[in-house]
Design a protein around this motif. Sequence first.
Motif, mmCIF file in Angstrom:
data_model
loop_
_atom_site.group_PDB
_atom_site.id
_atom_site.type_symbol
_atom_site.label_atom_id
_atom_site.label_comp_id
_atom_site.label_asym_id
_atom_site.label_seq_id
_atom_site.Cartn_x
_atom_site.Cartn_y
_atom_site.Cartn_z
ATOM 1 N N PRO A 157 6.833 1.341 4.633
ATOM 2 C CA PRO A 157 5.598 1.536 3.855
ATOM 3 C C PRO A 157 5.681 1.116 2.400
ATOM 4 N N LYS A 158 6.867 1.032 1.822
ATOM 5 C CA LYS A 158 6.981 0.697 0.402
ATOM 6 C C LYS A 158 7.205 -0.786 0.139
ATOM 7 N N VAL A 159 7.452 -1.572 1.167
ATOM 8 C CA VAL A 159 7.776 -2.980 0.948
ATOM 9 C C VAL A 159 6.612 -3.694 0.274
ATOM 10 N N GLU A 160 6.910 -4.427 -0.756
ATOM 11 C CA GLU A 160 5.885 -5.177 -1.477
ATOM 12 C C GLU A 160 5.224 -6.191 -0.548
ATOM 13 N N SER A 161 4.013 -6.538 -0.866
ATOM 14 C CA SER A 161 3.307 -7.521 -0.062
ATOM 15 C C SER A 161 3.943 -8.897 -0.201
ATOM 16 N N ILE A 162 4.063 -9.590 0.899
ATOM 17 C CA ILE A 162 4.589 -10.962 0.839
ATOM 18 C C ILE A 162 3.495 -11.938 0.430
ATOM 19 N N CYS A 163 2.310 -11.393 0.117
ATOM 20 C CA CYS A 163 1.188 -12.251 -0.277
ATOM 21 C C CYS A 163 0.793 -12.036 -1.731
ATOM 22 N N GLY A 164 1.592 -11.278 -2.486
ATOM 23 C CA GLY A 164 1.265 -11.070 -3.882
ATOM 24 C C GLY A 164 1.443 -12.335 -4.702
#
Length: 632
Positions: free
Chosen positions: A387-394
């Motif tokens: 749940p904490k993983v940053e978005s790979i689309c940022g």
Amino acid sequence: MATAEPLLASFLQDLTLRLASQELKDFARREGFGKNVRKCTATLVEVMDLLVDAEKKQNTKAVAKIWLSNLKHLAYDLDDVLDDLEYELLQRRKSEEGVQEGSTSWSGQMQSLRSRIEEITGRFEEIEDEGKSVLKLQANPSMRCTTPRVRLPTTSLVVKSDVVGRDKEVEAILELLPMTAEKGGDRGGRRSELKECKERIMRETVGSSSLTTLKLLKISSLTCLPEESFKYLVALEKLTIFGCKELTHLWNNDAALKDLGRLRYLEIEYCERFRSFFPTGDAGLSCGSLRLLTSSQDSAVNGCEILECFPATGLPSSLKTLVIRNCESLWYLPDGVMQRNNKSTETEADGECCLEDLSIHGCPSLESFPSGVLPATLRSLLIGNCPKVESICGREREGMLLNAASSLEFIYFSYYPNLKSLPKCLGSCTPLTNLAYLTISDCEGIEWFPEEGLSSLNLRCLRISECKNLKSLPNNIQNLTSLEDLEIRRCPSLEWIPPQKGGLPHNLRVLEISHCKRLEESLDWSHHLHTHTALTSLRIGGEFREVVSVLDDDSRLLPLPPPSLKRLEIGGLKNLERISSSRGLNSLRHLMIRDCPMLQNLPNQGVLPSLLQLYIWGCPLLKPKCLEEGAF
């Protein structure tokens, strides 16, 4: 002839023999769950039939490796249940005469075992269904055990066996060791499995330079691999460590790795005190490097709750598969999962990442990926329950997938709340040309697919579930001419693409729509399904409160089915009263109906001549008719 992975195949065969034991079957029948055991046995046999094809496909399909890994984990769970069941049976034998079978003193344990067997059987059914529907695995009954075998009691010592047993057998095992070491070195290499023995026994047993496969299962007091054993492991290719609760690290330093030059496969599972691969210093960093495992190709870490990070020096450049599951404290991924944006900054020692399969699941403390981009060799990417993983689309990560755009075949995103939008390369001018499987589950931040739709025209399977804010399917969905499997579950905001936008591709073979509130309100999509002449499996679930009938001209839902339909499943329709006719069901083999409390009528007897299986559950008004002779 291709054969399935020998250790897994042998393990599954052993489980079927234990389930088929006449004593166990009689005991289960007396306790009221004989049917559960028989169903579990039958389902396990069906899954075993798929092993050979899965083994052949795992070298070319990343999802096959994940399927085999999930099957192995489930087999371990069944093994634990059978251990408990056999223990209860042993206790019954020892109980005093006059104690009645099924007495209340045993009822709680029996109920627990019954529930566990039901749950495991359901998971085997899911694995079987995934193997057939997603991987298209073909059954090969050659993995079945066709010759009678007798399972010896756990206290017996089997001469010429490579399996070391329980603690109470220590002295007998020690006497056997010299003979085992001498006879173990055949041309094909030796396999050894040590289960539930003391560390002293393990140290004495690992003593053959021909050992190629070693499994350490539930070794008591093992805290680290003994250094004196490494000189005997020069031929070792596969190392599996499971359930060693005292294990804290693998090696005291990386000097030991020089003897492991042939190690290809490393797996560590459910070692609850495993903190690192090497001892950690004051700063918490490992004092060793995994890069010395120069032949390493597959690594998996599962259920190691306090593992926080991998060695800072990264992973072997030869590594192709990395699976990390259920490591609750893991906060940092190794640098080896990424390639640097600027290759010119890499040193020769760093090597070039050739990772093909990356699976990260159940790591709630993990927050980010290392710097760089995913390798151009990556075929499979799975991110689930992190749940904490940053978005790979940022903004800083939008190019993370582009490097792998031409190689990715399988993408799985699950419980990924930080994923606010789908990667641009799914619909960009840099298409994922080889993407065949896309699963998006429990990603509440996603509302739309890329405006131009999906770029991969080779997509074969699209599964979307638990995405409560997703409003539309891909705009170009009809142009996905390779799409065979479309499954949509619990997406309450999803609105069907109107017919003027093209509808669904006509080569669909499997379609599931369940618990999608907006789609239950507008049912035009079901009026065109009869034109999908390739559709063989249709699943419809949800309340559909306005629907009282199906398969008639006045029905709002499915007035006419596809003529090619072989499997029809209907579930949860609260007001459904009748299935009116069998029009268009000449090819139907399986009809499953569940949780339709108002259903009273089915087509009359004889109108479904091709039907092989009729399953009805949770339809109380049908029960009287089912009891009438000749009602169906």
